[in-house]
Write a protein that holds these residues in place. Structure first.
Motif, PDB file in Angstrom:
ATOM      1  N   HIS A 100      67.637 -55.594  51.255  1.00 53.59           N
ATOM      2  CA  HIS A 100      67.504 -56.957  50.743  1.00 53.59           C
ATOM      3  C   HIS A 100      67.513 -56.962  49.212  1.00 53.59           C
ATOM      4  N   ALA A 101      68.158 -57.953  48.627  1.00 49.59           N
ATOM      5  CA  ALA A 101      68.249 -58.071  47.161  1.00 49.59           C
ATOM      6  C   ALA A 101      66.872 -58.224  46.503  1.00 49.59           C
ATOM      7  N   TYR A 102      65.897 -58.734  47.220  1.00 42.53           N
ATOM      8  CA  TYR A 102      64.548 -58.915  46.672  1.00 42.53           C
ATOM      9  C   TYR A 102      63.941 -57.578  46.242  1.00 42.53           C
ATOM     10  N   ARG A 103      64.394 -56.493  46.806  1.00 46.28           N
ATOM     11  CA  ARG A 103      63.875 -55.158  46.498  1.00 46.28           C
ATOM     12  C   ARG A 103      64.249 -54.689  45.086  1.00 46.28           C
ATOM     13  N   ARG A 104      65.394 -55.092  44.589  1.00 50.71           N
ATOM     14  CA  ARG A 104      65.921 -54.560  43.316  1.00 50.71           C
ATOM     15  C   ARG A 104      64.957 -54.615  42.129  1.00 50.71           C
ATOM     16  N   PRO A 105      64.237 -55.705  41.909  1.00 46.79           N
ATOM     17  CA  PRO A 105      63.331 -55.735  40.749  1.00 46.79           C
ATOM     18  C   PRO A 105      62.091 -54.852  40.873  1.00 46.79           C
ATOM     19  N   PRO A 107      61.615 -51.293  41.945  1.00 45.50           N
ATOM     20  CA  PRO A 107      61.936 -49.929  42.374  1.00 45.50           C
ATOM     21  C   PRO A 107      60.715 -49.018  42.466  1.00 45.50           C
TER      22      PRO A 107
END
Length: 161
Positions: A100-105, A107
């Protein structure tokens, strides 16, 4: 060395969501470990049983919620955590969905499998060290008459110094 002239309010947004799963007891513990002075959290009132639960969203968010078999939710489930506090206990919110894109910020967020959507009462009384910290609570239910102070038994959080 001179005493500090200014006090800084170090807030943990959704506890410490960059380091631990947001709005979970693990995140509140991590925030206290790193020395935050205020725990920011979101509260919703369940419609079926009027329990204050710690949840940012009125629906289970598929970027953070897994079912009992460990599968990621494929779509939001609007009634689950805020319909019944017990329903929220069926979902693991202890890690971010790696797809999910929500994970990117986030790490550096460490997974903590087995985390459930906590009640406000469990957050307030789970950690002895939190009793001397402030809380910034945001009420998330729009249109409901219930208030968090109606659903949490009044107990002192700390004694005066």
């Amino acid at each position: 060395m001179p005493a500090c002239r200014y006090w800084c309010d170090l807030q943990g947004h959704r506890a410490a969501r960059g380091l631990a799963p947001e709005n979970t007891l693990a995140a509140f513990e991590r925030a206290l470990e790193i020395g935050v002075s205020t725990l920011e959290l979101d509260v919703a009132i369940t419609t079926a049983d009027s329990v204050a639960v710690v949840s940012h969203d009125p629906a289970l968010f598929r970027a953070i919620a897994r079912d009992a078999q460990g599968g990621w939710l494929r779509r939001a489930r609007p009634a689950d955590p805020v319909a019944d506090a017990g329903a929220g206990q069926a979902y693991d919110v202890g890690r971010l969905n790696p797809a999910h894109a929500y994970r990117r910020p986030f790490p550096e967020q460490a997974p903590r499998d087995g985390q459930r959507i906590p009640t406000l009462a469990s957050d307030l009384y789970a950690n002895e060290g939190a009793r001397r910290r402030g809380r910034a609570v945001q009420h998330r239910n729009q249109g409901l008459a219930n208030r968090p102070d109606d659903t949490v038994t009044a107990r002192p959080l700390s004694r005066c110094c």
